[in-house]
Motif scaffolding. Sequence first.
Motif: not given
Length: 733
Positions: A632-637
């Motif tokens: 998971t990451s809060k950034f799309y890129k």
Amino acid sequence: MSAQKKRNFQIEAFKHRVVVDPKYAEKTWKILEHAIHEIYNHNASGLSFEELYRNAYNMVLHKYGEKLYLGLVSTLTSHLEEIAESIGAAQGPSFLEELNRKWTDHNKALQMIRDILMYMDRTFIPSTHKTPVNELGLNLWRDKVIHSNKIRTRLQSTLLELVQRERTGEVINRGLMRNVTKMLADLGYVVYQEDFEKPFIEVSGNFYRGESQQFIACCDCGEYLKKAEKRLNEEIERVSHYLDSKTEVKITNVVEKEMIESHVQRLVHMENSGLVNMLVDDRFDDLGRMYSLFRRVSTGLTLVRDVMTSHIREAGKQLVTDPERLKDPVDFVQRLLDEKDKHDKIIITAFNNDKTFQNALNSSFEYFINLNPRSPEYISLFVDDKLRKGLKGVSEEDVETVLDKVMMLFRYLQEKDVFEKYYKQHLAKRLLSGKTVSDDAERSLIVKLKTECGYQFTSKLEGMFTDMKTSQDTMQGFYAAMGGELADGPTLVVQVLTTGSWPTQSTTTCNLPSEIQGVCEKFKNYYLGTHSGRRLSWQTNMGNADLKVTFGKGQKHELNVSTYQMCILMLFNNADQQSYKEIEQATEIPASDLKRCLQSLACAKGRNVLRKEPMSKDIGEDDVFFFNDKFTSKFYKVKIGTVVAQKESEPEKLETRQRVEEDRKPQIEAAIVRIMKARRVLDHNNIVAEVTKQLQSRFLPNPIIIKKRIESLIEREFLERDKEDRKLYRYLA
């Protein structure tokens, strides 16, 4: 009209035909003598100066000039002897006051007497070579008053005592002192010298000798210098207030000799407070004081400069050879810049921007920077760090300032060609990854390098920028030619690099995924179809890719990865797990690069799109890798960097060194041929010296290598040895 003859006229004194009274001279002199007494007794207001002048005039006219002159000498002498008695009788402080008062009275009296005897002063005295009235009055004052037994010694000791009292903090009557010393000077500089200046200089020497010994025993260097400066300024002020201006040089020499010159070594090397401590602690005021005081003595600044140079060299040597410091190249260079800034500020602020100190600083930096053979690489890495990341919140002017400072370090490098090698590699990576902070900053540094080293040094660097621009045009042409053929496939961006301009890369290919391989083949066919006689080889180790990835629960991200990392991740489209050996076999990525890529994909916190078993920071050949569904990451890129080997490994370093040595051979040979073509015949030592001189702006050639290149040129019949003198070479046209 005929010219009239010029006539010479001479005006003579009127010739009296009267018979002069035999007692005339005596009577007239008595009148004049009485007038002189009255003048000295402050009763001049009742005198008729016109009548007195006429009487004196008549005496000279009637040939009684001698009597008048001798009478004057006698009268002045008796008056001055009385005055000397009066002054000698004065007690304590009133002694100088009485002397000054009588001197003022004497000058006024002398002025009136001169006015009365003006005719004698202008006619009789010059014709008989006697002393003029004013000078006579001064000489008699000197002989009868100043040099009298009761006054001479007392005057000298009184003046010296007053100076001593002032030196110990008492307030004295400076106006009175000024009047008395001026009186001595008015009597003739020799009088001032003998009766005051010489003994003053002598007692001052003794005073400052004793005081300096006292200060040096109890003060630190900074305190001592403050006291010395204070004393020096006091003496300069003393001269301006009440001594003759010529005394300034003599008394300052005394202070300089006793308080500075006698203690320069001890002051500079003083424990815990000497020059080195001042430099370390940035004590600008103390350093400035030391500079201004030490410049007054012959070897003072030389000593300061030598000790400063020795300190900077030693500190620099420790900095560039400390293994801890060498772990971080950027920090290493930053420390060098900080050291340079620190000492530049000291030289500008405290050392009056003295060019000899600046030269000493430059030679010190050149000495210790070149002690570390990795300095060229580290300076290039520092530039890479600044131009890759940029300086956060920093203006273009500040970037320029950093680049100017880097150029200053670059000038110190003896192996500028080694820097060029590394810089070309680092610039290539910045350009190809699109990670340069700005083209303007990059081009600015290239302009600086060209200014410093000439066009040849930067021609290939400029070629790299040209290739980047040409590649954009090529890609536009490629997509225009393909039309809609590439609509469903991956988007490809290729940079076509001219072999000679870019760093030589070992051809490391890897097996590209079939989806990518197809579009690469189409580009290759297009490019070779539009450019005849060219060859293309793929540098997969220098590329990057954007991948769209769907994780568990349908979460989508766009990953920015290297070409190698893309090849690894694409394998997981068809399998849930892959062993290290399977990945290595499928991709054929070199082992060192493969391990770094896997480390970045599986071990970097917040970037671990793969999982590995067993979990550890290092990659082993028995490891197994899984696609991380739970990423998971809060950034799309999400950018996944590669674990970068910032410094070269030892094998890479040796390889770079070998390439540098190979590149130097033709440069050395070209220099030898240029020199021999011009000189025709030259001995070995002179060739070595000339070649070194020509090439030192790029590197310092090794004399052994020069000898080998001469041998090679002899074998290829560019040169020949002289048949009689083996050390003499001839150029073969």
